[in-house]
Motif scaffolding. Structure first.
Motif, short mmCIF file in Angstrom:
data_model
loop_
_atom_site.label_atom_id
_atom_site.label_comp_id
_atom_site.label_asym_id
_atom_site.label_seq_id
_atom_site.Cartn_x
_atom_site.Cartn_y
_atom_site.Cartn_z
N ASP A 101 42.38 34.00 35.17
CA ASP A 101 42.90 34.75 36.31
C ASP A 101 42.15 34.44 37.60
N HIS A 102 41.35 33.39 37.62
CA HIS A 102 40.58 33.00 38.81
C HIS A 102 39.57 34.08 39.23
N GLY A 103 39.36 35.09 38.40
CA GLY A 103 38.47 36.18 38.76
C GLY A 103 39.12 37.22 39.65
N ASP A 104 40.41 37.07 39.95
CA ASP A 104 41.11 38.08 40.74
C ASP A 104 41.37 39.31 39.89
N TRP A 105 41.43 40.46 40.52
CA TRP A 105 41.69 41.68 39.78
C TRP A 105 43.02 41.57 39.03
N ARG A 106 42.97 41.92 37.77
CA ARG A 106 44.17 41.78 36.94
C ARG A 106 45.18 42.89 37.19
N GLU A 107 44.72 43.96 37.79
CA GLU A 107 45.62 45.04 38.18
C GLU A 107 45.28 45.44 39.61
N PRO A 108 46.26 45.85 40.41
CA PRO A 108 45.98 46.20 41.81
C PRO A 108 44.96 47.33 41.91
N ARG A 109 44.07 47.20 42.90
CA ARG A 109 43.09 48.25 43.20
C ARG A 109 43.10 48.46 44.71
N PRO A 110 44.15 49.02 45.24
CA PRO A 110 44.33 49.06 46.70
C PRO A 110 43.24 49.82 47.45
N ASP A 111 42.57 50.74 46.80
CA ASP A 111 41.58 51.56 47.52
C ASP A 111 40.15 51.29 47.07
N ALA A 112 39.95 50.28 46.20
CA ALA A 112 38.63 50.11 45.58
C ALA A 112 37.55 49.79 46.60
N THR A 467 37.49 32.12 42.28
CA THR A 467 37.05 32.64 43.57
C THR A 467 36.88 34.16 43.57
N GLY A 468 37.14 34.79 42.43
CA GLY A 468 37.04 36.24 42.35
C GLY A 468 35.72 36.71 41.80
N VAL A 469 35.75 37.74 40.99
CA VAL A 469 34.53 38.43 40.55
C VAL A 469 34.45 38.50 39.03
N HIS A 470 33.26 38.87 38.57
CA HIS A 470 33.07 39.24 37.17
C HIS A 470 32.32 40.56 37.17
N ASP A 471 31.59 40.89 36.12
CA ASP A 471 30.99 42.22 36.08
C ASP A 471 29.50 42.23 35.74
N TRP A 472 28.81 41.10 35.94
CA TRP A 472 27.36 41.12 35.81
C TRP A 472 26.83 41.75 37.09
N SER A 473 26.29 42.96 36.98
CA SER A 473 26.16 43.81 38.15
C SER A 473 25.28 43.25 39.26
N THR A 474 24.28 42.44 38.91
CA THR A 474 23.37 41.93 39.95
C THR A 474 23.75 40.55 40.46
N SER A 475 24.89 40.04 40.04
CA SER A 475 25.27 38.69 40.53
C SER A 475 26.78 38.47 40.52
N PHE A 476 27.54 39.49 40.85
CA PHE A 476 28.99 39.31 40.82
C PHE A 476 29.62 39.37 42.21
N TRP A 477 28.91 39.95 43.18
CA TRP A 477 29.52 40.23 44.48
C TRP A 477 28.79 39.45 45.57
N PHE A 478 29.48 38.49 46.18
CA PHE A 478 28.87 37.72 47.25
C PHE A 478 29.97 37.05 48.08
#
Length: 788
Positions: A101-112, A467-478
């Protein structure tokens, strides 16, 4: 880009010769010079050698590569082992059994994202686990780089153990790995290289007595998804990965003089009683860097043509073409820091005895380490393949550390810090293409995750546009990663000056990355400035709004983009939008309560924090917000001192660059010594641990920064020369603005500077050699100027 079996394309920039001689002024001589630099070259800087075979892949084997293909040479006697790789052999991606899924959210999260922003505004911080729960998701179909396997050369007549004549070596200048030994009064020699012009791995086994070479060539792999068949002089290894059905193929052709050859039913080939044996190996996959399918042609036709054309050229021609191609790149730069390695001390013992730079032997290791970084970049990043990954192109596993992927929170970028200044600009072509390939999936992630224009990529990526995210909390968001990636593109322009490159390659990626941030910066209720939120300083602390690294990266991006837009004459409306945003942007620079440069917008820094990431000094290096002597430089020094001289290999390498930018050559040299003493393996690979190649590249970059800097559009000569290098010379370094420099020094001061201009423009050179410390003059493309 189809599967990589080699290629000859390269980026180039520069101008032709123009007439003109610079004028002398006020007693300071500036003259055109048509001779060669007179600094001496020394072999101490270009040879790794060992007195025993390699027993360990990571620590001892020696790397060769042509960008697409890489191999590790062991030098074992009875059965030589060449573990080899093809860089596009990757599991995961489209077709993966796990789904992709390229790391894109698999379900919409419009307010996340807005919910996290609101919580940060209210509370000031958020734990990584809480942020990952709201913004992350388990990774699916990400994949990993795969070893292609091992080529074994079984030699039944070889001795069981090496004698005193045994020598295993890697000649960086020639790009040749060799093994020599004597057995029963016969001298045997093996030679291996990876040819970029011809796209093959080549090996030759010879002896000084006829009919003395007998060997069986066979392939093994930790996977079982292939077949190996031998017919005549050819072995064909073919299969497809079980995970994603990626097709792969390697072909090996075995040639010999004298003796007999037998194709065996087990897929091996035996040559008996030959005068010499040589082989050529080509490999590829059906990977292509085209979104969304990432598949191209079956590799069979291209692999067959590549190996057959190589064999038709003959070994001598292949070797000559390789030496010329490799030598043209490697030979551009020579470093003499007074080094001298004892002739009888192998490299592993030179490393073991390293004393921090006090001796000529220590300096030999330092010069060797500098050139090794250049060699490794040539070997792992050439046009027509993927860029250098966390391990360059070398991987012996089906489950390598961090997938042997592309970490974009520093590591991929660090791989290319040395490319421009260390005179290897052509090696950036795979990086440029990789960034371009990320833009299509990155646009989708920007739209679906952020609802914005532009493109984005997060903490790490793969060859399949993750180009999306995963869930390893200290290295997923950049999400700042795309902005940082474009900085290298702009550096290529700043060094080379090609407006066509800027228009066609760099600026489109820069502008789209800027558009992403024009849409995603938010007004900070604390002071009304524009900030990145949520932001996370790699790889520790809490999530906050406006952490320093995020702000500095966005500032760097918008500054670069505005400069480029003015050069290219992009729309006044866009330029005004960027300029207005820069005026409101929090720059990410503030001095904290104990004199430190704050890592976060709030004063949260702990004096006892010695985390390996010193991310909030991005503005010092590789950025250019912090100038020497400023209060920000003083605060950066306080932060850097508090973090200490420890860390992993790549972290120490970054600190070499930091201290050099602070004009403290002795501390930069100390960090180089720390890296050599405790973060370097016997084969001189950098270790995190485990092996990560970015530390090698970062150290070479740091040595360049000690000798030459130009980030502020002034060519500064020997800005951070350490006391341990009082005499020396360097040839062939490049500066921004279009200049190549040869520098000689004595007593810690420059004695001669030779500058060759590639562009016609005004240049400023700063050095204690010059009257008043600085000289500005009109340089003409193709002309050489001497300051002495």
């Amino acid at each position: 880009m189809k599967s990589a079996v080699g290629g000859a394309a390269a980026l180039a920039s520069g101008g032709g010769a123009l007439a003109g001689v610079a004028a002398a002024s006020e007693g300071q001589r500036v003259r055109r010079h048509d001779g060669r630099h007179d600094g001496r070259d020394t072999s101490d800087e270009s040879l790794l050698w060992y007195a025993a075979p390699a027993a360990d892949w990571e620590r001892e084997a020696l790397p060769i590569g042509n960008g697409a293909l890489g191999a590790m040479v062991f030098g074992t006697l009875a059965s030589e082992r060449l573990q080899f790789n093809e860089k596009t052999l990757w599991t995961g991606g489209p077709g993966s059994r796990e789904g992709y899924d390229h790391g894109d959210w698999r379900e919409p999260r419009p307010d996340a994202i807005d919910a996290v922003r609101e919580e940060l505004d209210e509370k000031g911080s958020l734990t990584p686990d809480a942020a990952a729960a709201g913004l992350g998701q388990p990774r699916r179909g990400y994949g990993a780089h795969q070893t292609f396997g091992d080529l074994h050369l079984d030699m039944p007549d070889a001795p069981d153990a090496p004698d005193a004549t045994y020598r295993r070596a890697l000649d960086l200048r020639k790009g040749l790995a060799t093994v020599t030994y004597t057995h029963q009064e016969v001298r045997h020699e093996r030679e291996f290289f990876a040819s970029f012009p011809d796209g093959v791995l080549v090996g030759r086994l010879g002896a000084d007595r006829p009919a003395s070479v007998t060997c069986t060539l066979r392939h093994t792999s930790p996977r079982t998804d292939f077949t190996a068949k031998a017919d005549g002089d050819r072995i064909v290894i073919r299969g497809e990965l079980a995970d994603n059905a990626l097709k792969f193929e390697a072909q090996l052709r075995v040639l010999h003089q004298g003796g007999t050859r037998t194709a065996n039913t087990d897929g091996s080939i035996t040559v008996s009683g030959a005068d010499h044996v040589w082989f050529a190996l080509a490999a590829g996959t059906d990977y292509a860097d085209t979104y969304p399918d990432y598949r191209g042609d079956d590799p069979h036709t291209l692999v067959t043509r590549t190996v057959d054309e190589a064999v038709a050229r003959g070994h001598g021609a292949l070797r000559a073409r390789h030496l010329r191609d490799h030598g043209d790149l490697f030979g551009r730069v020579a470093l003499d820091i007074g080094q001298s390695a004892p002739a009888d001390v192998p490299t592993d013992q030179l490393l073991k005895g390293y004393g921090g730079g006090a001796s000529a032997a220590d300096r030999a290791l330092e010069a060797l380490f500098f050139q090794y970084g250049r060699y490794l970049l040539i070997a792992s990043s050439r046009a027509g393949s993927l860029p250098a990954n966390l391990q360059g192109v070398w991987n012996n596993s089906t489950t390598p550390p961090w997938s042997a992927d592309y970490h974009t929170n520093i590591n991929l970028q660090m791989n290319y810090w040395l490319a421009e200044a260390a005179n290897l600009a052509e090696t950036t072509a795979p990086y440029d293409r990789f960034v371009e390939a990320l833009r299509a999936p990155g646009r989708r992630t920007a739209k679906e995750m952020f609802g914005s224009r532009g493109w984005v990529v997060h903490n790490e990526t793969n060859p399949y546009g993750f180009t999306g995210v995963h869930d390893w909390s200290t290295s997923f968001w950049f999400p700042e990663a795309a902005a940082w990636l474009t900085a290298q593109l702009y550096e290529h322009y700043r060094f080379g000056g090609s407006t066509e490159y800027l228009r066609s390659t760099a600026y489109p990626a820069m502008k789209e990355a800027a558009e992403f941030w024009l849409d995603n910066l938010r007004t900070d209720p604390r002071d009304g400035s524009l900030v990145v939120t949520p932001s996370y300083s790699p790889e520790h602390g809490d999530f906050t709004a406006g952490d320093s690294m995020a702000q500095q990266i966005v500032h760097d991006l918008l500054t670069n983009t505005l400069e480029a837009a003015r050069v290219l004459g992009d729309s006044a409306t866009f330029r005004a939008e960027v300029e207005k945003t820069l005026g409101k942007l929090d720059p990410g620079l503030r001095v904290g309560s104990w004199g430190q440069l704050q890592e976060w917008k709030a004063d949260l820094d702990d004096k006892s924090d010695d985390h390996r990431h010193v991310s909030h000094l991005y503005a010092l290096h590789p950025g250019r917000q912090i100038k020497p002597g400023s209060k920000w430089a003083d605060a950066a020094k306080v932060s850097l001192t508090a973090r200490g001289d420890g860390g992993t290999g790549w972290s120490k390498a970054w600190k070499v660059n930091f201290w050099a930018r602070l004009r403290d050559g002795d501390h930069a040299h100390k960090m180089l010594g720390e890296q050599l003493k405790s973060s370097t393996l016997p084969n001189l690979w950098d270790t995190h641990p485990p092996f990560q190649i970015d530390g090698n590249f970062g150290a070479t970059s740091g040595i360049v920064e000690m000798l030459l800097q130009s980030q502020f559009d002034v060519i500064e000569v020997l800005p951070a020369l350490p006391a341990s290098w009082p005499e020396g010379s360097v040839r062939g370094l490049r500066a921004r603005g279009g200049a190549r420099l040869d520098i000689a020094w004595s007593g810690g001061r420059a004695t001669r500077i030779v500058l060759t201009a590639s562009r016609t423009r005004e240049l400023t050179v700063r050095s204690s050699l010059l009257k008043g410390g600085e000289k500005t003059f009109k340089a003409r493309a193709g002309q050489r100027y001497v300051f002495d």
